[in-house]
Design a protein around this motif. Sequence first.
Motif, PDB file in Angstrom:
ATOM      1  N   ASN A  35       0.757  -1.160   0.092  1.00  0.00           N
ATOM      2  CA  ASN A  35      -0.037   0.122   0.077  1.00  0.00           C
ATOM      3  C   ASN A  35       0.797   1.245  -0.093  1.00  0.00           C
ATOM      4  N   GLY A  36       2.281   1.174   0.599  1.00  0.00           N
ATOM      5  CA  GLY A  36       3.023   2.202   0.678  1.00  0.00           C
ATOM      6  C   GLY A  36       3.579   2.397  -0.568  1.00  0.00           C
ATOM      7  N   LEU A  37       3.821   1.414  -1.297  1.00  0.00           N
ATOM      8  CA  LEU A  37       4.446   1.557  -2.749  1.00  0.00           C
ATOM      9  C   LEU A  37       3.424   2.320  -3.710  1.00  0.00           C
ATOM     10  N   ILE A  38       2.138   1.765  -3.521  1.00  0.00           N
ATOM     11  CA  ILE A  38       1.011   2.360  -4.515  1.00  0.00           C
ATOM     12  C   ILE A  38       0.616   3.521  -4.407  1.00  0.00           C
ATOM     13  N   THR A  39       0.092   3.795  -3.107  1.00  0.00           N
ATOM     14  CA  THR A  39      -0.486   4.998  -2.582  1.00  0.00           C
ATOM     15  C   THR A  39       0.380   6.144  -2.326  1.00  0.00           C
ATOM     16  N   VAL A  40       1.512   5.700  -1.879  1.00  0.00           N
ATOM     17  CA  VAL A  40       2.412   6.900  -1.479  1.00  0.00           C
ATOM     18  C   VAL A  40       3.536   7.163  -2.347  1.00  0.00           C
ATOM     19  N   MET A  41       4.411   6.024  -2.478  1.00  0.00           N
ATOM     20  CA  MET A  41       5.665   6.123  -3.435  1.00  0.00           C
ATOM     21  C   MET A  41       5.581   6.317  -5.168  1.00  0.00           C
ATOM     22  N   VAL A  42       4.906   5.905  -5.511  1.00  0.00           N
ATOM     23  CA  VAL A  42       4.638   5.915  -7.065  1.00  0.00           C
ATOM     24  C   VAL A  42       4.039   7.253  -7.284  1.00  0.00           C
ATOM     25  N   PRO A  43       2.909   7.874  -6.615  1.00  0.00           N
ATOM     26  CA  PRO A  43       2.394   9.005  -6.886  1.00  0.00           C
ATOM     27  C   PRO A  43       3.470  10.282  -6.605  1.00  0.00           C
ATOM     28  N   PHE A  68      -2.399  18.464 -13.574  1.00  0.00           N
ATOM     29  CA  PHE A  68      -1.968  17.489 -14.666  1.00  0.00           C
ATOM     30  C   PHE A  68      -1.100  16.318 -13.851  1.00  0.00           C
ATOM     31  N   GLY A  69      -0.324  16.812 -13.009  1.00  0.00           N
ATOM     32  CA  GLY A  69       0.356  15.965 -12.144  1.00  0.00           C
ATOM     33  C   GLY A  69      -0.220  15.009 -11.349  1.00  0.00           C
ATOM     34  N   ALA A  70      -1.199  15.521 -10.646  1.00  0.00           N
ATOM     35  CA  ALA A  70      -2.056  14.723  -9.772  1.00  0.00           C
ATOM     36  C   ALA A  70      -2.880  13.832 -10.460  1.00  0.00           C
ATOM     37  N   GLY A  71      -3.496  14.224 -11.715  1.00  0.00           N
ATOM     38  CA  GLY A  71      -4.186  13.196 -12.302  1.00  0.00           C
ATOM     39  C   GLY A  71      -3.156  12.060 -13.027  1.00  0.00           C
ATOM     40  N   LEU A  72      -1.965  12.299 -13.424  1.00  0.00           N
ATOM     41  CA  LEU A  72      -1.184  11.261 -14.003  1.00  0.00           C
ATOM     42  C   LEU A  72      -0.609  10.580 -12.799  1.00  0.00           C
ATOM     43  N   SER A  73      -0.447  10.952 -11.626  1.00  0.00           N
ATOM     44  CA  SER A  73      -0.045  10.209 -10.569  1.00  0.00           C
ATOM     45  C   SER A  73      -0.912   9.264  -9.902  1.00  0.00           C
ATOM     46  N   VAL A  74      -1.948   9.575 -10.101  1.00  0.00           N
ATOM     47  CA  VAL A  74      -3.304   8.722  -9.526  1.00  0.00           C
ATOM     48  C   VAL A  74      -3.616   7.492 -10.611  1.00  0.00           C
ATOM     49  N   ARG A  76     -11.659   1.051 -16.477  1.00  0.00           N
ATOM     50  CA  ARG A  76     -12.539   2.004 -17.155  1.00  0.00           C
ATOM     51  C   ARG A  76     -13.089   3.037 -16.630  1.00  0.00           C
ATOM     52  N   TYR A  77     -12.971   3.073 -15.059  1.00  0.00           N
ATOM     53  CA  TYR A  77     -13.198   4.375 -14.332  1.00  0.00           C
ATOM     54  C   TYR A  77     -12.196   5.206 -13.979  1.00  0.00           C
ATOM     55  N   LEU A  78     -10.840   4.694 -14.166  1.00  0.00           N
ATOM     56  CA  LEU A  78      -9.671   5.512 -14.019  1.00  0.00           C
ATOM     57  C   LEU A  78      -9.707   7.013 -14.398  1.00  0.00           C
ATOM     58  N   PRO A  79     -10.168   7.169 -15.802  1.00  0.00           N
ATOM     59  CA  PRO A  79     -10.186   8.473 -16.005  1.00  0.00           C
ATOM     60  C   PRO A  79     -11.078   9.581 -15.332  1.00  0.00           C
ATOM     61  N   LEU A  80     -12.103   8.728 -14.873  1.00  0.00           N
ATOM     62  CA  LEU A  80     -12.854   9.593 -13.849  1.00  0.00           C
ATOM     63  C   LEU A  80     -12.291   9.851 -12.549  1.00  0.00           C
ATOM     64  N   PHE A  81     -11.350   8.987 -12.026  1.00  0.00           N
ATOM     65  CA  PHE A  81     -10.691   9.270 -10.729  1.00  0.00           C
ATOM     66  C   PHE A  81      -9.649  10.464 -10.923  1.00  0.00           C
ATOM     67  N   MET A  82      -9.227  10.475 -11.967  1.00  0.00           N
ATOM     68  CA  MET A  82      -8.087  11.442 -12.515  1.00  0.00           C
ATOM     69  C   MET A  82      -8.484  12.747 -12.084  1.00  0.00           C
ATOM     70  N   ILE A  83      -9.993  13.111 -12.436  1.00  0.00           N
ATOM     71  CA  ILE A  83     -10.648  14.255 -12.616  1.00  0.00           C
ATOM     72  C   ILE A  83     -10.541  15.050 -11.241  1.00  0.00           C
ATOM     73  N   PRO A  84     -11.320  14.352 -10.297  1.00  0.00           N
ATOM     74  CA  PRO A  84     -11.235  14.950  -8.869  1.00  0.00           C
ATOM     75  C   PRO A  84      -9.703  15.134  -8.185  1.00  0.00           C
ATOM     76  N   GLU A  85      -8.827  14.090  -8.569  1.00  0.00           N
ATOM     77  CA  GLU A  85      -7.851  14.121  -8.118  1.00  0.00           C
ATOM     78  C   GLU A  85      -6.848  15.399  -8.442  1.00  0.00           C
ATOM     79  N   GLY A  86      -7.001  15.511  -9.689  1.00  0.00           N
ATOM     80  CA  GLY A  86      -6.172  16.839 -10.497  1.00  0.00           C
ATOM     81  C   GLY A  86      -6.852  17.988  -9.875  1.00  0.00           C
ATOM     82  N   PHE A  87      -8.124  17.999  -9.846  1.00  0.00           N
ATOM     83  CA  PHE A  87      -9.056  19.183  -9.262  1.00  0.00           C
ATOM     84  C   PHE A  87      -8.454  19.864  -7.867  1.00  0.00           C
ATOM     85  N   ILE A  88      -8.674  18.770  -6.798  1.00  0.00           N
ATOM     86  CA  ILE A  88      -8.507  19.046  -5.705  1.00  0.00           C
ATOM     87  C   ILE A  88      -6.901  19.396  -5.358  1.00  0.00           C
ATOM     88  N   ASN A  89      -6.077  18.607  -5.919  1.00  0.00           N
ATOM     89  CA  ASN A  89      -4.594  18.874  -5.606  1.00  0.00           C
ATOM     90  C   ASN A  89      -4.227  20.344  -6.340  1.00  0.00           C
TER      91      ASN A  89
END
Length: 219
Positions: free
Chosen positions: A111-119, A148-154, A182-195
């Motif tokens: 979880n640390g690798l996926i959630t923290v280190m990769v992003p 853009f960075g936040a969306g790409l990181s997630v 198939r939902y991943l592009p939708l996750f990128m939008i709020p992540e990018g917006f919030i960050n």
Amino acid sequence: MGMTDNLLSTSQWLITAVLFAVILLNAVRSVDWSALRKDNAFQHSFFGAAVILGFVWQLRAGISPGLAIHIFGITVITLMLGWALAVLAGLLALVITVITGREPLLMFAANGLITVMVPALVSHGIMLWERRRNFRNFFAYIFFCGFFGAGLSVAAAGMVMCLMLWSSGTYSFDELVHEYLRYLPLFMIPEGFINGTFVTGLMVFHPDRLSTLDQSRYR
């Protein structure tokens, strides 16, 4: 994020643990500890980020094990603290989720690798790219590094997670596409917006809190 017990094979768990240890060691060695001890404001940002992420990560959605959806928030922390301290702050936040029972201790490295280190590493790479391009408009920093960075990181974190689950045989490729990819592009939008919104606010009101921002380039 959301890896639970028995989702990864033993070999995957070991490889993940080794990668986790290597990145963590490099992060610890990259931090200027003497400067951190002298800067109270930076300390407050570090520990505050860890606590806020720890509580934000309590909120998530998802049906299938390992395919949880939530806001990461690592990009803005990376831009504030640098990639090394962002990794350490994210891992402290992950400790909070383990203590509250949201994540298993056995899957801490995964979880640390996926959630923290990769992003954090993806966000750091995009920041370095923006810096090398030497843009003179501060909107480039906000857009490329923040939104853009936040969306790409997630997206990168989600792809790594799916690759791990697919290679372990936990899910077939079709299942991953149907339930997550198939939902991943939708996750990128709020992540990018919030960050991006937080980065914009910091750049306007507290640019000194963004340690990766070279203010002299935009004057």
